[in-house]
Design a protein around this motif. Structure first.
Motif, PDB file in Angstrom:
ATOM      1  N   PRO A 185       0.795  -1.285  -0.020  1.00  0.00           N
ATOM      2  CA  PRO A 185      -0.010  -0.020  -0.034  1.00  0.00           C
ATOM      3  C   PRO A 185       0.812   1.283  -0.030  1.00  0.00           C
ATOM      4  CG  PRO A 185      -0.652  -1.578   1.688  1.00  0.00           C
ATOM      5  CD  PRO A 185       0.799  -2.078   1.023  1.00  0.00           C
ATOM      6  N   GLU A 186       0.251   2.350  -0.436  1.00  0.00           N
ATOM      7  CA  GLU A 186       1.187   3.789  -0.731  1.00  0.00           C
ATOM      8  C   GLU A 186       0.332   4.719   0.126  1.00  0.00           C
ATOM      9  OE1 GLU A 186       1.640   4.954  -4.874  1.00  0.00           O
ATOM     10  OE2 GLU A 186       3.072   3.062  -5.195  1.00  0.00           O
ATOM     11  N   LEU A 187       1.455   5.371   0.828  1.00  0.00           N
ATOM     12  CA  LEU A 187       1.085   6.392   1.485  1.00  0.00           C
ATOM     13  C   LEU A 187       1.106   7.995   0.694  1.00  0.00           C
ATOM     14  CD1 LEU A 187       2.764   5.699   5.060  1.00  0.00           C
ATOM     15  CD2 LEU A 187       0.276   5.791   4.722  1.00  0.00           C
ATOM     16  N   SER A 188      -0.034   8.737   0.816  1.00  0.00           N
ATOM     17  CA  SER A 188       0.252  10.004   0.304  1.00  0.00           C
ATOM     18  C   SER A 188      -0.424  11.175   1.249  1.00  0.00           C
ATOM     19  CB  SER A 188      -0.588  10.044  -1.093  1.00  0.00           C
ATOM     20  OG  SER A 188      -2.021   9.731  -0.988  1.00  0.00           O
ATOM     21  N   THR A 189       0.158  12.186   1.278  1.00  0.00           N
ATOM     22  CA  THR A 189      -0.126  13.244   2.082  1.00  0.00           C
ATOM     23  C   THR A 189      -1.195  14.289   1.229  1.00  0.00           C
ATOM     24  OG1 THR A 189       1.775  14.613   1.645  1.00  0.00           O
ATOM     25  CG2 THR A 189       1.726  13.018   3.489  1.00  0.00           C
ATOM     26  N   PHE A 190      -2.064  15.037   1.894  1.00  0.00           N
ATOM     27  CA  PHE A 190      -2.772  16.062   1.362  1.00  0.00           C
ATOM     28  C   PHE A 190      -2.921  17.357   2.183  1.00  0.00           C
ATOM     29  CE2 PHE A 190      -5.501  12.782   3.068  1.00  0.00           C
ATOM     30  CZ  PHE A 190      -6.381  13.556   3.879  1.00  0.00           C
ATOM     31  N   ALA A 191      -3.094  18.390   1.618  1.00  0.00           N
ATOM     32  CA  ALA A 191      -3.067  19.587   2.620  1.00  0.00           C
ATOM     33  C   ALA A 191      -4.471  20.040   2.934  1.00  0.00           C
ATOM     34  CB  ALA A 191      -2.414  20.733   1.903  1.00  0.00           C
TER      35      ALA A 191
ATOM     36  N   LEU B 286     -11.348  15.040  -1.505  1.00  0.00           N
ATOM     37  CA  LEU B 286     -11.612  13.622  -1.117  1.00  0.00           C
ATOM     38  C   LEU B 286     -13.018  13.323  -0.498  1.00  0.00           C
ATOM     39  CD1 LEU B 286      -8.291  13.770  -0.909  1.00  0.00           C
ATOM     40  CD2 LEU B 286      -8.189  12.022   0.427  1.00  0.00           C
ATOM     41  N   ALA B 287     -13.751  14.425  -0.541  1.00  0.00           N
ATOM     42  CA  ALA B 287     -15.143  14.531   0.192  1.00  0.00           C
ATOM     43  C   ALA B 287     -16.047  13.265   0.055  1.00  0.00           C
ATOM     44  CB  ALA B 287     -15.923  15.717  -0.102  1.00  0.00           C
TER      45      ALA B 287
ATOM     46  N   GLU C 269     -14.903  10.126  -1.084  1.00  0.00           N
ATOM     47  CA  GLU C 269     -14.392   9.026  -0.420  1.00  0.00           C
ATOM     48  C   GLU C 269     -14.567   9.242   1.248  1.00  0.00           C
ATOM     49  OE1 GLU C 269     -10.947   7.235  -3.119  1.00  0.00           O
ATOM     50  OE2 GLU C 269     -10.473   9.527  -2.454  1.00  0.00           O
ATOM     51  N   VAL C 270     -14.174  10.199   1.891  1.00  0.00           N
ATOM     52  CA  VAL C 270     -14.326  10.125   3.297  1.00  0.00           C
ATOM     53  C   VAL C 270     -15.890  10.018   3.659  1.00  0.00           C
ATOM     54  CG1 VAL C 270     -14.342  11.692   5.061  1.00  0.00           C
ATOM     55  CG2 VAL C 270     -12.847  12.008   3.199  1.00  0.00           C
ATOM     56  N   THR C 271     -16.865  10.745   3.015  1.00  0.00           N
ATOM     57  CA  THR C 271     -18.088  10.438   3.335  1.00  0.00           C
ATOM     58  C   THR C 271     -18.611   8.860   3.076  1.00  0.00           C
ATOM     59  OG1 THR C 271     -18.805  12.540   2.479  1.00  0.00           O
ATOM     60  CG2 THR C 271     -20.520  10.727   2.546  1.00  0.00           C
ATOM     61  N   ALA C 272     -17.943   8.064   1.922  1.00  0.00           N
ATOM     62  CA  ALA C 272     -18.306   6.615   1.806  1.00  0.00           C
ATOM     63  C   ALA C 272     -17.512   5.972   3.015  1.00  0.00           C
ATOM     64  CB  ALA C 272     -17.772   6.210   0.443  1.00  0.00           C
ATOM     65  N   LEU C 273     -16.297   6.316   3.426  1.00  0.00           N
ATOM     66  CA  LEU C 273     -15.731   5.415   4.461  1.00  0.00           C
ATOM     67  C   LEU C 273     -16.302   5.640   5.877  1.00  0.00           C
ATOM     68  CD1 LEU C 273     -13.270   3.967   5.296  1.00  0.00           C
ATOM     69  CD2 LEU C 273     -11.870   6.046   5.520  1.00  0.00           C
ATOM     70  N   ASN C 274     -16.717   6.909   5.930  1.00  0.00           N
ATOM     71  CA  ASN C 274     -17.401   7.019   7.287  1.00  0.00           C
ATOM     72  C   ASN C 274     -18.883   6.315   7.528  1.00  0.00           C
ATOM     73  OD1 ASN C 274     -17.200   8.678   9.632  1.00  0.00           O
ATOM     74  ND2 ASN C 274     -18.561  10.189   9.014  1.00  0.00           N
ATOM     75  N   ALA C 275     -19.619   6.111   6.191  1.00  0.00           N
ATOM     76  CA  ALA C 275     -20.510   5.153   6.277  1.00  0.00           C
ATOM     77  C   ALA C 275     -20.376   3.915   6.475  1.00  0.00           C
ATOM     78  CB  ALA C 275     -21.483   5.587   4.838  1.00  0.00           C
ATOM     79  N   ALA C 276     -19.285   3.451   5.887  1.00  0.00           N
ATOM     80  CA  ALA C 276     -18.839   2.027   6.063  1.00  0.00           C
ATOM     81  C   ALA C 276     -18.431   2.002   7.589  1.00  0.00           C
ATOM     82  CB  ALA C 276     -17.549   1.653   5.078  1.00  0.00           C
ATOM     83  N   CYS C 277     -17.759   2.665   8.071  1.00  0.00           N
ATOM     84  CA  CYS C 277     -17.505   2.470   9.446  1.00  0.00           C
ATOM     85  C   CYS C 277     -18.618   2.478  10.451  1.00  0.00           C
ATOM     86  CB  CYS C 277     -16.510   3.674   9.943  1.00  0.00           C
ATOM     87  SG  CYS C 277     -14.839   3.325   8.979  1.00  0.00           S
ATOM     88  N   ARG C 278     -19.574   3.268  10.100  1.00  0.00           N
ATOM     89  CA  ARG C 278     -20.729   3.348  10.761  1.00  0.00           C
ATOM     90  C   ARG C 278     -21.462   2.064  10.930  1.00  0.00           C
ATOM     91  NH1 ARG C 278     -25.212   8.119  11.691  1.00  0.00           N
ATOM     92  NH2 ARG C 278     -26.573   6.885  12.959  1.00  0.00           N
TER      93      ARG C 278
ATOM     94  N   GLY D 293      -5.583   1.821  -6.478  1.00  0.00           N
ATOM     95  CA  GLY D 293      -5.801   3.120  -5.889  1.00  0.00           C
ATOM     96  C   GLY D 293      -7.097   3.216  -4.945  1.00  0.00           C
ATOM     97  N   GLU D 294      -7.602   1.951  -4.558  1.00  0.00           N
ATOM     98  CA  GLU D 294      -8.553   2.055  -3.722  1.00  0.00           C
ATOM     99  C   GLU D 294      -8.055   2.416  -2.377  1.00  0.00           C
ATOM    100  OE1 GLU D 294      -6.912  -2.138  -3.224  1.00  0.00           O
ATOM    101  OE2 GLU D 294      -7.047  -0.616  -4.948  1.00  0.00           O
ATOM    102  N   LEU D 295      -9.029   3.198  -1.761  1.00  0.00           N
ATOM    103  CA  LEU D 295      -8.721   3.806  -0.293  1.00  0.00           C
ATOM    104  C   LEU D 295      -8.910   2.985   1.057  1.00  0.00           C
ATOM    105  CD1 LEU D 295      -8.191   6.332   1.202  1.00  0.00           C
ATOM    106  CD2 LEU D 295     -10.699   6.687   1.664  1.00  0.00           C
ATOM    107  N   LEU D 296      -7.729   2.337   1.506  1.00  0.00           N
ATOM    108  CA  LEU D 296      -7.560   1.522   2.454  1.00  0.00           C
ATOM    109  C   LEU D 296      -7.795   1.924   3.701  1.00  0.00           C
ATOM    110  CD1 LEU D 296      -4.803  -0.674   1.185  1.00  0.00           C
ATOM    111  CD2 LEU D 296      -7.104  -1.172   0.861  1.00  0.00           C
ATOM    112  N   GLY D 297      -7.504   3.306   3.948  1.00  0.00           N
ATOM    113  CA  GLY D 297      -7.434   4.137   5.453  1.00  0.00           C
ATOM    114  C   GLY D 297      -7.320   5.527   4.978  1.00  0.00           C
TER     115      GLY D 297
END
Length: 295
Positions: A4-10, A15-16, A18-27, A56-60
């Motif tokens: 897996p690859e790490l990438s930083t962002f300012a 990523l809104a 992806e963040v929303t989808a990840l948040n829903a999956a965690c819930r 390219g899938e978001l793991l974390g």
């Protein structure tokens, strides 16, 4: 298979989705969202680190904000399907390293205080610094009815916004998240689907000044005591209890059966008030801290 690859962002604004989808999956998986409301409403102000797989899938994801002048605050999530592979630790260690290099204290929220999050925080040498309780009550008109007397309480109108913000600032001067609510933050919340001016109840003094408010939030999932604030200058006069009764009576009239609220575990007066109204523990969030190391 590549690592897996790490990438930083300012800014997390791009990523809104992806963040929303990840948040829903965690819930769905955990019964709790990984990112709180304030984070979701201000993604542009969050920097961070993304961990992606070979396709390219978001793991974390680690979302970071500056908490005051001397700390970085983290909310971290790993996709439910990618857990158990050390991704959470990798993201957390990257965050701690960045905070240490910046000479800042590192703080991280564990929403739900589950054993994996607690185990990771303790393994990384973090200490429990803040407890946020979620309390719940079944609405009962015999307990939550509106008593006689007390201050005049009516629904919010926009001409009172500055007074509401000032009461909020004074009431939460010790609370960095809530106390910093400004006009833009308030208006952002009025654009949410749950907003209703009828559910923001204002208490007035005899000379027609706002001295407190009870803000209710009702979504498809639950009814919430969103914010209760009383001007410290009027503390000890039963304003908070009167506002609680007014808000809970309003929810009962709307046919809600259950109500929840969030309160800091060390806010003894508020916890005592809520428990006297029948609220009981439903959920715990813990903020962990790793102190800055100065050379």
């Amino acid at each position: 298979m590549s690592d897996p690859e790490l990438s930083t962002f300012a800014s997390a604004e791009a990523l809104a989705g992806e963040v929303t989808a990840l948040n829903a999956a965690c819930r769905l998986a955990d019964g709790a969202e990984a990112f709180n409301e304030d984070t979701m409403l201000s993604l542009a102000e969050r920097s961070g680190v993304a961990l992606r797989g070979s396709e390219g899938e978001l793991l974390g994801l680690a979302l970071v904000r500056q908490d005051g002048d001397d700390a970085h605050e983290l909310e971290l999530a790993v996709s439910p399907g990618a857990r158990g592979r050390g991704h959470g630790r990798q993201l957390a260690e990257t965050f701690l390293k960045d905070a240490e290099e910046a000479g800042r204290t590192a703080r991280a929220w564990a929403h739900g205080d589950g054993s994996p999050a607690r185990g990771l925080a303790e393994a990384l040498g973090m200490r429990e610094e803040r407890l946020l309780l979620k309390l719940a009550a079944t609405l009962d008109p015999s307990i939550h009815g509106l008593p006689q007397g007390g201050p005049r309480i009516v629904a919010f109108t926009m001409d009172r916004l500055d007074e509401v913000l000032e009461v909020n600032r004074r009431a939460f001067a010790h609370h960095p998240e809530q106390g910093s609510l400004d006009r833009d933050g308030f208006l952002a919340r009025t654009r949410e689907a749950w907003w209703s001016p009828e559910r923001l109840l204002l208490a007035f003094s005899a000379d027609d000044r706002v001295i407190g408010f009870h803000w209710l939030k009702v979504t498809e999932d639950e009814a919430e005591v969103y914010v209760v604030a009383v001007d410290p200058a009027t503390a000890g006069r039963g304003i908070g209890r009167a506002l609680m009764h007014a808000g809970l009576a309003h929810l009962f009239e709307e046919a809600h059966e259950r109500v929840v609220l969030y309160v800091d575990g060390d806010n003894t007066p508020a916890v005592k008030l809520y428990r006297s109204l029948g609220f009981e523990d439903a959920h715990r969030d813990v903020r962990w801290e790793y102190p800055a190391r100065h050379s």
